[in-house]
Design a protein around this motif. Structure first.
Motif, mmCIF file in Angstrom:
data_model
loop_
_atom_site.group_PDB
_atom_site.id
_atom_site.type_symbol
_atom_site.label_atom_id
_atom_site.label_comp_id
_atom_site.label_asym_id
_atom_site.label_seq_id
_atom_site.Cartn_x
_atom_site.Cartn_y
_atom_site.Cartn_z
ATOM 1 N N MET A 1 28.676 38.526 -11.664
ATOM 2 C CA MET A 1 29.482 39.465 -10.877
ATOM 3 C C MET A 1 30.126 38.717 -9.727
ATOM 4 N N LYS A 2 31.207 39.298 -9.205
ATOM 5 C CA LYS A 2 31.890 38.695 -8.070
ATOM 6 C C LYS A 2 31.180 39.077 -6.770
ATOM 7 N N ALA A 3 31.117 38.122 -5.856
ATOM 8 C CA ALA A 3 30.509 38.359 -4.551
ATOM 9 C C ALA A 3 31.154 37.443 -3.536
ATOM 10 N N MET A 4 31.086 37.849 -2.271
ATOM 11 C CA MET A 4 31.525 36.997 -1.168
ATOM 12 C C MET A 4 30.263 36.404 -0.540
ATOM 13 N N VAL A 5 30.147 35.098 -0.621
ATOM 14 C CA VAL A 5 28.922 34.404 -0.246
ATOM 15 C C VAL A 5 29.129 33.593 1.024
ATOM 16 N N GLN A 6 28.180 33.712 1.940
ATOM 17 C CA GLN A 6 28.234 32.972 3.198
ATOM 18 C C GLN A 6 27.411 31.697 3.047
ATOM 19 N N ILE A 7 28.078 30.555 3.145
ATOM 20 C CA ILE A 7 27.404 29.282 2.906
ATOM 21 C C ILE A 7 26.777 28.689 4.163
ATOM 22 N N SER A 8 27.169 29.182 5.333
ATOM 23 C CA SER A 8 26.608 28.701 6.594
ATOM 24 C C SER A 8 27.003 29.669 7.688
ATOM 25 N N TYR A 9 26.499 29.463 8.898
ATOM 26 C CA TYR A 9 26.974 30.222 10.048
ATOM 27 C C TYR A 9 28.298 29.620 10.507
ATOM 28 N N GLY A 10 29.179 30.469 11.041
ATOM 29 C CA GLY A 10 30.438 29.930 11.530
ATOM 30 C C GLY A 10 31.566 30.934 11.505
ATOM 31 N N PRO A 11 32.819 30.445 11.423
ATOM 32 C CA PRO A 11 34.002 31.310 11.434
ATOM 33 C C PRO A 11 34.119 32.065 10.111
ATOM 34 N N PRO A 12 35.067 32.994 10.005
ATOM 35 C CA PRO A 12 35.204 33.784 8.776
ATOM 36 C C PRO A 12 35.353 32.948 7.505
ATOM 37 N N GLU A 13 35.877 31.741 7.637
ATOM 38 C CA GLU A 13 36.116 30.911 6.453
ATOM 39 C C GLU A 13 34.839 30.436 5.764
ATOM 40 N N VAL A 14 33.674 30.626 6.408
ATOM 41 C CA VAL A 14 32.423 30.235 5.742
ATOM 42 C C VAL A 14 32.074 31.216 4.627
ATOM 43 N N ILE A 15 32.768 32.344 4.562
ATOM 44 C CA ILE A 15 32.549 33.320 3.488
ATOM 45 C C ILE A 15 33.506 33.003 2.347
ATOM 46 N N PRO A 21 24.611 36.041 -10.322
ATOM 47 C CA PRO A 21 24.012 36.904 -11.355
ATOM 48 C C PRO A 21 24.016 38.382 -10.964
ATOM 49 N N LYS A 22 24.285 39.220 -11.930
ATOM 50 C CA LYS A 22 24.216 40.663 -11.719
ATOM 51 C C LYS A 22 22.749 41.085 -11.683
ATOM 52 N N PRO A 23 22.341 41.866 -10.687
ATOM 53 C CA PRO A 23 20.927 42.249 -10.592
ATOM 54 C C PRO A 23 20.546 43.323 -11.601
ATOM 55 N N SER A 24 19.246 43.415 -11.858
ATOM 56 C CA SER A 24 18.703 44.476 -12.710
ATOM 57 C C SER A 24 17.735 45.309 -11.884
ATOM 58 N N PRO A 25 17.776 46.622 -12.028
ATOM 59 C CA PRO A 25 16.915 47.464 -11.187
ATOM 60 C C PRO A 25 15.442 47.370 -11.567
ATOM 61 N N GLY A 26 14.586 47.370 -10.542
ATOM 62 C CA GLY A 26 13.157 47.452 -10.781
ATOM 63 C C GLY A 26 12.757 48.876 -11.100
ATOM 64 N N ASN A 27 11.485 49.106 -11.279
ATOM 65 C CA ASN A 27 11.000 50.420 -11.691
ATOM 66 C C ASN A 27 11.399 51.542 -10.742
ATOM 67 N N ALA A 102 25.982 44.083 0.441
ATOM 68 C CA ALA A 102 27.034 45.054 0.118
ATOM 69 C C ALA A 102 28.347 44.398 -0.290
ATOM 70 N N TYR A 103 28.524 43.099 0.003
ATOM 71 C CA TYR A 103 29.779 42.438 -0.329
ATOM 72 C C TYR A 103 29.696 41.771 -1.699
ATOM 73 N N ALA A 104 29.303 42.562 -2.671
ATOM 74 C CA ALA A 104 29.227 42.127 -4.063
ATOM 75 C C ALA A 104 29.511 43.331 -4.947
ATOM 76 N N GLU A 105 29.781 43.080 -6.224
ATOM 77 C CA GLU A 105 30.151 44.176 -7.113
ATOM 78 C C GLU A 105 28.983 45.103 -7.437
ATOM 79 N N TYR A 106 27.751 44.589 -7.360
ATOM 80 C CA TYR A 106 26.582 45.395 -7.674
ATOM 81 C C TYR A 106 25.469 45.137 -6.661
ATOM 82 N N LYS A 107 24.651 46.161 -6.471
ATOM 83 C CA LYS A 107 23.496 46.033 -5.587
ATOM 84 C C LYS A 107 22.399 46.968 -6.071
ATOM 85 N N CYS A 108 21.170 46.474 -6.055
ATOM 86 C CA CYS A 108 20.017 47.317 -6.350
ATOM 87 C C CYS A 108 19.374 47.776 -5.054
ATOM 88 N N LEU A 109 19.089 49.060 -4.980
ATOM 89 C CA LEU A 109 18.399 49.626 -3.830
ATOM 90 C C LEU A 109 17.211 50.452 -4.304
#
Length: 320
Positions: A1-15, A21-27, A102-109
């Motif tokens: 899945m597509k996601a915006m990933v932060q590779i370090s602390y810093g300016p907006p360009e670090v995202i 991987p797309k997550p799978s829900p637990g029980n 939340a900045y990804a196409e899928y999230k398990c909660l």
């Protein structure tokens, strides 16, 4: 899945965009296909790792959680076998308080997390916007200030994401509301329900003769020291910005029965009941979403840059 990933602390360009991987829900979890997420000052603070307490909790050299974002709205795609109250196809609003994402196409909660079904007459974007500012405003005004009918409340930063919902909630509790904003946002704040408006470019509210039961600095720009002269004898000063000074003032003023300073980690205090309450108010028209700009997921860095201009009105929303 597509996601915006932060590779370090810093300016907006670090995202940066990445396939993860797309997550799978637990029980006891639900898998949400995200349709909208929010961007606010707290998201920018986590990206920068400022103040230092963020790094102490979430990783000293790099973020513990690479995908940011807390508030999200979307459609449930699958549920775990022990989930009882949410089903596939439900439109839901949720908060991922512990590990973001939340900045990804899928999230398990977890079903037990702050997660509620969105009313049919509310869009994904409206729901996540109201959650973004409304949940914080609710915690401060209802739970910390215990706002009552007839009290006078001043909201500094009344056109921002927290402030614009604070105005609406304060009117719901039958308070007299004074909003502080720039001249360009007077119409917006008045429409939200403010009884009086102060243009901060023309007048310093801390030097007025009027006294308030509550001063809510929704943008963290004015200190308790400067605001306490416009508080009533037992007035409360609220701020959304965690600083060492406010912690010390909270401890000191709690020892007396006079004017008090209050800060709360509102995000960590959210629950199902709060989100359900906000959605009920939205459903009946008491709370109305105020969305300034929308950005597609891939332009998350641009969205954060705009948030950091401190010129946004209401919410900035990420769309999927």
């Amino acid at each position: 899945m597509k996601a915006m990933v932060q590779i370090s602390y810093g300016p907006p360009e670090v995202i940066v965009p990445q396939e993860i991987p797309k997550p799978s829900p637990g029980n006891k979890e639900v898998l949400i296909r995200i349709q909208a997420a929010a961007v606010g000052p707290s998201d920018c603070a986590f990206r920068k790792g400022e103040p230092l307490i963020i790094k102490l909790i979430y990783g000293l050299s790099r973020p513990k959680f690479a995908v940011g974002g807390c508030e999200l709205a979307g459609e449930v795609e699958a549920v775990g076998k022990e989930v009882k109250h949410i089903k596939a196809g439900d439109r839901v609003l949720g908060m991922s308080i512990k590990n973001f994402g939340a900045y990804a196409e899928y999230k398990c909660l977890s079903e037990e997390s702050p997660l509620v079904v969105i009313p049919d007459n509310i869009t994904f974007e409206e729901a996540v916007g109201i959650c973004d500012g409304g949940a914080t405003a609710l915690t401060f005004l209802r739970d910390k200030a215990k706002l009552r009918k007839g009290q006078k409340v001043l909201i500094n930063g009344a056109s921002g994401a927290v402030g614009i919902y604070a105005v609406q909630l304060a009117k719901f509790y039958d308070a007299e509301v004074t909003g502080v904003c720039s001249a360009g946002n007077v119409g917006l704040v008045r429409k939200a329900g403010a009884d009086f408006i102060i243009d901060y470019t023309q007048e310093d509210f801390t030097k007025t003769e009027k006294a308030y039961d509550v001063v809510f600095d929704a943008v963290g720009k004015r200190s308790f020291t400067t605001c306490k002269r416009v508080l009533t004898a037992k007035g409360i000063y609220l701020t959304t910005v965690p600083k060492l000074s406010i912690v010390i003032q909270m401890m000191w003023t709690s020892l007396f029965k006079g004017k008090r300073a209050v800060f709360a980690t509102a995000g960590l205090m959210q629950n199902k009941a709060n989100l359900a309450f906000l959605m009920e108010l939205a459903k009946n028209g008491t709370l109305n979403a105020v969305i300034d700009r929308r950005y597609p997921l891939k332009l998350l860095p641009d969205a954060q840059k705009y948030v950091e201009t401190e010129r946004k009105k209401g919410n900035v929303i990420i769309t999927f």
